[in-house]
Design an enzyme around this catalytic site. Structure first.
Site, short mmCIF file in Angstrom:
data_model
loop_
_atom_site.label_atom_id
_atom_site.label_comp_id
_atom_site.label_asym_id
_atom_site.label_seq_id
_atom_site.Cartn_x
_atom_site.Cartn_y
_atom_site.Cartn_z
N LYS A 1 -58.26 72.13 -41.79
CA LYS A 1 -59.17 71.41 -42.69
C LYS A 1 -58.31 70.63 -43.69
CE LYS A 1 -63.57 72.13 -45.00
NZ LYS A 1 -64.73 73.00 -45.12
N GLU B 1 -78.78 82.61 -43.81
CA GLU B 1 -79.76 82.80 -44.88
C GLU B 1 -80.83 83.82 -44.52
OE1 GLU B 1 -78.60 79.86 -43.87
OE2 GLU B 1 -77.59 79.09 -45.67
N ARG C 1 -84.76 78.24 -44.90
CA ARG C 1 -84.48 78.90 -43.62
C ARG C 1 -85.06 80.30 -43.55
NH1 ARG C 1 -79.45 77.14 -40.47
NH2 ARG C 1 -80.23 75.05 -40.10
C1 TPP Z 1 -77.99 76.38 -43.53
C2 TPP Z 1 -76.83 75.95 -44.37
N1 TPP Z 1 -76.27 76.82 -45.24
C3 TPP Z 1 -75.23 76.43 -46.00
C4 TPP Z 1 -74.73 75.18 -45.91
C5 TPP Z 1 -73.61 74.72 -46.85
N2 TPP Z 1 -72.42 74.35 -46.08
C6 TPP Z 1 -72.09 73.07 -45.84
S1 TPP Z 1 -70.71 72.90 -44.96
C7 TPP Z 1 -70.49 74.56 -44.91
C8 TPP Z 1 -69.31 75.12 -44.20
C9 TPP Z 1 -69.28 74.74 -42.77
O1 TPP Z 1 -68.13 75.26 -42.20
P1 TPP Z 1 -67.70 74.77 -40.76
O2 TPP Z 1 -68.90 74.66 -39.88
O3 TPP Z 1 -66.61 75.64 -40.28
O4 TPP Z 1 -67.19 73.30 -41.00
P2 TPP Z 1 -65.86 72.82 -41.77
O5 TPP Z 1 -66.32 72.37 -43.11
O6 TPP Z 1 -64.92 73.97 -41.84
O7 TPP Z 1 -65.36 71.72 -40.93
C10 TPP Z 1 -71.50 75.23 -45.60
C11 TPP Z 1 -71.60 76.68 -45.79
C12 TPP Z 1 -75.35 74.30 -45.01
N3 TPP Z 1 -74.95 73.03 -44.87
N4 TPP Z 1 -76.37 74.71 -44.25
#
Ligand code: TPP
Length: 639
Positions: free
Chosen positions: A289, A380, A408
């Site tokens: 990342k 969630e 959710r």
């Molecule tokens: C249902 C939901 N919960 C929380 C989030 C907040 N959120 C946005 S990006 C993220 C992390 C995603 O991690 P990953 O899929 O590994 O992607 P990366 O950012 O590491 O590329 C979170 C928790 C969201 N977008 N949707």
């Protein structure tokens, strides 16, 4: 004012669509990646936006658009915060500097913005379900387009991703899932799946054998169909034997990987190969990342997104220093600190976050009471039922969720919490219009959907003192669930008294008495009423202002008082007008059968796009200007 526009490099400036990318030779692709990376760093360093995730998938993005025939072939980006490279390569380079700005490009893929954005996203773990739907539609139409869902290891912790894989493995439709494994969610990823992926990526035996199998397969590829089938069978059997758990294979997906996600050439070759493999398959790529920007690689959570300008070499903040007073704390920080104080005094208090310890400011609690704090992953639904389970055994569960993500878990709120009258405390952050993240993230519906549920208190403080006191009162209250909502952004900056005081449940407070028009506000948006009231007073218009504090139970005594002393009621909330706080007031007035007009000010029944919070409040008419206007309208009628 002209906005700063980053300058694309010599290759990127000629790429207006993936067709232009395809004109390049494979050995030019790394240069495109470098230019794309520089372009994104340049833009975000001035205008802000999501950052680390897009930098991590540059090579993947270039390889995907090089190999696949987009937009006929479908790319579905999970969450979508990593899709900046995709946007730039698909005709939006020249507008990219408007990203996340009012009336500008959206920070997430959006169907109305481009044919290349096949599915609207923002919430996580939807890409495999949506991709499977597209794959089945394709099968029904007997077409041959390819479907690729790109999902992060964080998003993969969401149950919905597994529901989709379970279904896809049975339907056997042709689709590719790319698991982008960077070991991070916004904060470090959590859970057993994380350990499982780490085992795969670090297993030396597996990696060696996988490479050999892949080479072998390469030989077999030229050797005809029968041989290829045999090789593929052998590979599946061997991978199953040596992949710890073989989780994905068990779900009916052929597993490929792990592959270095920063080697654009290897990715291109793998994708070209996988185009010829039918059925559900998963390519596991390993990325970093923030790749290519050292500060973002080092501090990945901090660089998930940036809101203020920074030096594009050193990463040093270029935000103007604030003169004089320290800025007021954010509501989320007031919550985070109050929770630690409450937990210190009450050892039954536990805290739950679905993957948002930084976003919800839960780190102070997690550091101080690690055994009583739980990051459950992007889950969630589980978070709410887990909190209900804790509450059923006498723990005082504080579940911290953004309003938009609580959506959710509505069934869990009703079925697992409310019906059983469990005293879970929901601390609902990002309530109201959130700004640049836009419609997928606005927290507009919580008051309406929570009000409808029995055994649920719904409150919102107008300031940080009241937030603390509401949290304290909720921590001592065990007769039902309690939801306290607060917005994104800074609190008032008021001086806080030490400790906590109990507040009377279901009681509002008088901010200011006035004449004829009473404004009843719910939550911190009440500060706009104070601003409007000051302006109106200059014109000798003196409104009454009541901070109602509870949408449920609503303060009927206070409404009775207002009805007896004023001619018009205006309600104000940062949430949908449909079924929200204003509706609660209007319902009571209607039931009383009295003829006092009630004007409900809130967010209309429409999708509100992105912009700053202020721009959006003004757009929907709930800012100070809107209040002044409505008060004058009410008075015109009276004169
Ligand atoms: C249902 C939901 N919960 C929380 C989030 C907040 N959120 C946005 S990006 C993220 C992390 C995603 O991690 P990953 O899929 O590994 O992607 P990366 O950012 O590491 O590329 C979170 C928790 C969201 N977008 N949707």
């Amino acid at each position: 004012m002209d906005l700063y526009k980053p300058k694309p490099g010599p290759l990127l400036k000629n790429i207006d669509s993936p067709a232009d990318l395809k004109k390049l030779k494979p050995d030019q692709l790394q240069d495109v990646c470098d230019e794309l990376r520089e372009f994104i760093i340049d833009m975000v360093s001035v205008h802000g936006g999501h950052f680390g995730a897009s930098l991590g998938v540059i090579e993947l993005t270039v390889a995907l658009h090089y190999v696949y025939n987009t937009p006929d072939d479908k790319l579905i980006w999970d969450v979508g915060h990593q899709a900046y490279g995709h946007k730039i390569l698909t005709g939006r380079r020249e507008d990219f500097h408007t990203n996340r700005r009012y009336k500008g490009l959206s920070g997430f893929p959006k169907r109305t913005e481009s044919d290349y954005d096949t599915f609207g996203v923002g919430h996580s773990s939807t890409s495999i379900s949506a991709g499977l739907g597209m794959a089945i539609a394709r099968d029904l139409d007997q077409s041959d387009k390819k479907i690729v869902s790109i999902i992060g290891d964080g998003a993969m912790t969401g149950g919905m991703a597994f529901e989709a894989m379970n279904n896809a493995g049975a339907l056997k439709s042709d689709m590719l899932v790319i698991l982008n494994d960077n070991n991070m969610s916004i904060d470090p990823n959590v859970g057993a799946l994380k350990e499982y992926l780490a085992e795969i990526t670090t297993s030396k035996t597996f990696n060696l054998m996988r490479d050999e199998i892949y080479d072998l397969l390469g030989h077999f590829k030229t050797a005809g169909d029968k041989m290829r089938k045999a090789a593929s069978k052998l590979e599946r059997a061997m991978t199953a034997a040596i992949t710890p758990g073989a989780l994905f294979q068990a779900l009916g997906f052929k597993y490929y990987g792990p592959v270095d996600g920063h080697n654009v050439d290897a990715l291109r070759r793998h994708l070209e190969d996988l185009r010829t493999v039918s059925g559900p398959k998963l390519l596991h790529i390993v990325t970093v990342k923030g790749k290519g920007f050292a500060p973002a690689e080092r501090e990945q959570t901090k660089w998930h997104a940036q809101s203020s300008p920074f030096d594009k070499i050193t990463g040093k903040s270029l935000a103007k220093p604030v003169n004089g007073n320290k800025p007021a704390p954010k509501y989320q920080d007031v919550f985070g600190e109050a929770l630690v104080e409450l937990a210190a005094a009450n050892e039954d208090i536990v805290a739950i976050t679905p993957a948002m310890p930084s976003g919800s400011s839960l780190w102070p609690m997690m550091h101080t009471f690690p055994d009583r704090s739980f990051d459950v992953g992007i889950a969630e639904q589980h978070a709410v039922t887990f909190a209900a389970g804790l509450a059923s055994e006498g723990k005082k569960a504080f579940a911290a969720l953004y309003s938009t993500f609580l959506q959710r878990a509505y069934d869990q709120v009703i079925h697992d919490v409310a019906i059983q009258k469990l005293p879970v405390v929901f601390c609902i952050d990002r309530a109201g219009l959130v700004g640049a993240d836009g419609p997928t993230h606005h927290g507009l519906y919580d008051v309406s959907f929570l009000r409808a549920v029995p055994n649920m208190i719904v409150s919102s403080p107008m300031d940080e003192q009241d937030l603390r006191d509401m949290m304290y009162t909720a921590s001592e209250y065990n007769d039902s669930a309690w939801a306290v909502r607060y917005p994104r952004g800074r609190s008032t900056g008021m001086k806080l008294r030490e400790g906590f005081e109990k507040t009377e449940i279901g009681k509002g407070r008088i901010i200011k008495e006035g004449e004829k028009v009473a404004v009843l506000s719910f939550g911190p948006i009440g500060s706009y009423v104070i601003e409007a009231g000051t302006r109106l007073a200059e014109e000798q218009i003196h409104i009454g202002h009541f901070d109602m504090r509870y949408a449920k139970p609503i303060d009927t005594e206070m409404i009775d008082y207002v009805m007896a002393n004023y001619d018009r009621i205006i309600t104000l909330e940062d949430g949908t007008k449909l079924g929200g706080f204003g509706s609660a007031v209007a319902e009571y007035v209607a039931e009383k059968g009295l003829a006092i007009p009630v004007k409900i000010m809130g967010v209309p029944d429409a999708i509100i796009e992105h912009g700053t919070q202020k721009e959006l409040h003004d757009e929907v008419g709930i800012g100070p200007d809107g209040i002044v206007e409505q008060v004058k309208k009410a008075l015109d009628v009276l004169v």
